[in-house]
Motif scaffolding. Structure first.
Motif, PDB file in Angstrom:
ATOM      1  N   ALA A  74     -11.817   1.382  23.434  1.00  0.00           N
ATOM      2  CA  ALA A  74     -13.079   1.637  23.472  1.00  0.00           C
ATOM      3  C   ALA A  74     -13.849   2.621  22.436  1.00  0.00           C
ATOM      4  O   ALA A  74     -14.795   2.700  21.941  1.00  0.00           O
ATOM      5  CB  ALA A  74     -13.644   2.360  24.838  1.00  0.00           C
ATOM      6  N   TYR A  75     -12.761   3.595  22.044  1.00  0.00           N
ATOM      7  CA  TYR A  75     -13.166   4.697  21.078  1.00  0.00           C
ATOM      8  C   TYR A  75     -13.269   4.107  19.656  1.00  0.00           C
ATOM      9  O   TYR A  75     -13.636   4.729  18.808  1.00  0.00           O
ATOM     10  CB  TYR A  75     -12.047   5.893  21.164  1.00  0.00           C
ATOM     11  CG  TYR A  75     -12.253   6.755  21.890  1.00  0.00           C
ATOM     12  CD1 TYR A  75     -13.224   7.836  21.939  1.00  0.00           C
ATOM     13  CD2 TYR A  75     -11.431   6.800  23.313  1.00  0.00           C
ATOM     14  CE1 TYR A  75     -13.229   8.915  22.723  1.00  0.00           C
ATOM     15  CE2 TYR A  75     -11.409   7.955  24.165  1.00  0.00           C
ATOM     16  CZ  TYR A  75     -12.440   8.931  23.927  1.00  0.00           C
ATOM     17  OH  TYR A  75     -12.365   9.750  24.849  1.00  0.00           O
ATOM     18  N   ASN A  77     -15.196   1.727  18.806  1.00  0.00           N
ATOM     19  CA  ASN A  77     -16.588   1.459  18.312  1.00  0.00           C
ATOM     20  C   ASN A  77     -17.322   2.760  18.010  1.00  0.00           C
ATOM     21  O   ASN A  77     -17.239   3.653  18.766  1.00  0.00           O
ATOM     22  CB  ASN A  77     -17.128   0.825  19.759  1.00  0.00           C
ATOM     23  CG  ASN A  77     -16.512  -0.428  20.394  1.00  0.00           C
ATOM     24  OD1 ASN A  77     -16.119  -0.849  19.453  1.00  0.00           O
ATOM     25  ND2 ASN A  77     -16.556  -0.501  21.497  1.00  0.00           N
ATOM     26  N   THR A  78     -18.009   2.592  16.800  1.00  0.00           N
ATOM     27  CA  THR A  78     -18.711   3.723  16.210  1.00  0.00           C
ATOM     28  C   THR A  78     -19.737   4.020  17.248  1.00  0.00           C
ATOM     29  O   THR A  78     -20.469   3.353  17.730  1.00  0.00           O
ATOM     30  CB  THR A  78     -19.550   3.156  15.023  1.00  0.00           C
ATOM     31  OG1 THR A  78     -18.347   3.015  13.937  1.00  0.00           O
ATOM     32  CG2 THR A  78     -20.071   4.402  14.262  1.00  0.00           C
ATOM     33  N   ASP A  80     -19.246   5.486  20.383  1.00  0.00           N
ATOM     34  CA  ASP A  80     -18.670   5.567  21.547  1.00  0.00           C
ATOM     35  C   ASP A  80     -17.974   7.035  21.858  1.00  0.00           C
ATOM     36  O   ASP A  80     -17.445   7.627  20.799  1.00  0.00           O
ATOM     37  CB  ASP A  80     -17.572   4.612  21.937  1.00  0.00           C
ATOM     38  CG  ASP A  80     -18.275   3.441  22.295  1.00  0.00           C
ATOM     39  OD1 ASP A  80     -19.309   3.072  22.321  1.00  0.00           O
ATOM     40  OD2 ASP A  80     -17.463   2.203  22.302  1.00  0.00           O
ATOM     41  N   ASP A  87     -17.206  11.864  20.136  1.00  0.00           N
ATOM     42  CA  ASP A  87     -16.482  10.641  19.493  1.00  0.00           C
ATOM     43  C   ASP A  87     -14.913  10.624  19.198  1.00  0.00           C
ATOM     44  O   ASP A  87     -14.554  11.792  19.241  1.00  0.00           O
ATOM     45  CB  ASP A  87     -17.300   9.988  18.336  1.00  0.00           C
ATOM     46  CG  ASP A  87     -17.136  10.860  17.105  1.00  0.00           C
ATOM     47  OD1 ASP A  87     -16.251  12.081  17.158  1.00  0.00           O
ATOM     48  OD2 ASP A  87     -17.812  10.994  16.218  1.00  0.00           O
TER      49      ASP A  87
END
Length: 169
Positions: A74-75, A77-78, A80, A87
């Motif tokens: 999930a990290y 994704n810009t 998130d 981030d």
């Protein structure tokens, strides 16, 4: 102290004190438990352990970020963020500098629901907090099976006076 065991009654050895001559080097850094263990690759362990904290971010942050994204996609994704609002790059920059922050004018805790990484009390559930920050997403609800070590207390009560740690089993 060094002692030697022998069945030869005629051969006695006198205890020797520690030898403080020579050069000593740091062997391990663990300001934040489990961070070194999880985020530093085997081939980088020795280098990480002898790198001064002020140089760790520059030397290791990108490797920490790659490992974080591998652990929690999930990290990738810009935009998130985790529950701290960090981030992947910011969070791993914090983790790569392996120091324990201390609040001099507020609550000392690893995480108490409000205060985060302002120190560490013995009873703080450090591993669960780290798991939540890695796998829990923005509101700690992502990946619930990976966000808790299910160890909720020490196996013995802490002492109320120094040295505070319970005696070993």
């Amino acid at each position: 102290m060094a002692f030697n065991c022998s069945n030869d009654d005629d051969n006695t050895m006198q205890p020797m004190g520690p030898d403080f001559t020579g050069t000593y080097t740091q062997e391990d850094q663990m300001g934040r438990p489990a961070v070194n263990t999880v985020f530093v690759a085997s081939e980088d362990k020795d280098m990480f352990n002898v790198t001064v904290p002020t140089a760790q971010n520059a030397a290791f942050q990108s490797k920490f970020e790659a490992n974080l994204i591998a652990l929690s996609p999930a990290y990738a994704n810009t935009g998130d963020e985790n529950a701290l609002g960090l981030d992947a790059a910011t969070f791993t920059g914090l983790l790569a500098t392996d120091v324990l922050n201390v609040s001099l004018d507020g609550t000392t805790t690893f995480y108490d629901g409000t205060n985060v990484l302002t120190g560490r009390a013995l009873a703080d559930d450090v591993i669960t907090v780290e798991l939540l920050l890695i796998f829990g997403g923005e509101d700690f609800s992502e990946n619930p099976g990976l966000s808790n070590d299910n160890v909720d207390a020490n196996d013995k009560a802490f002492l109320s006076s120094f040295p505070y740690l319970a005696s070993p089993w």
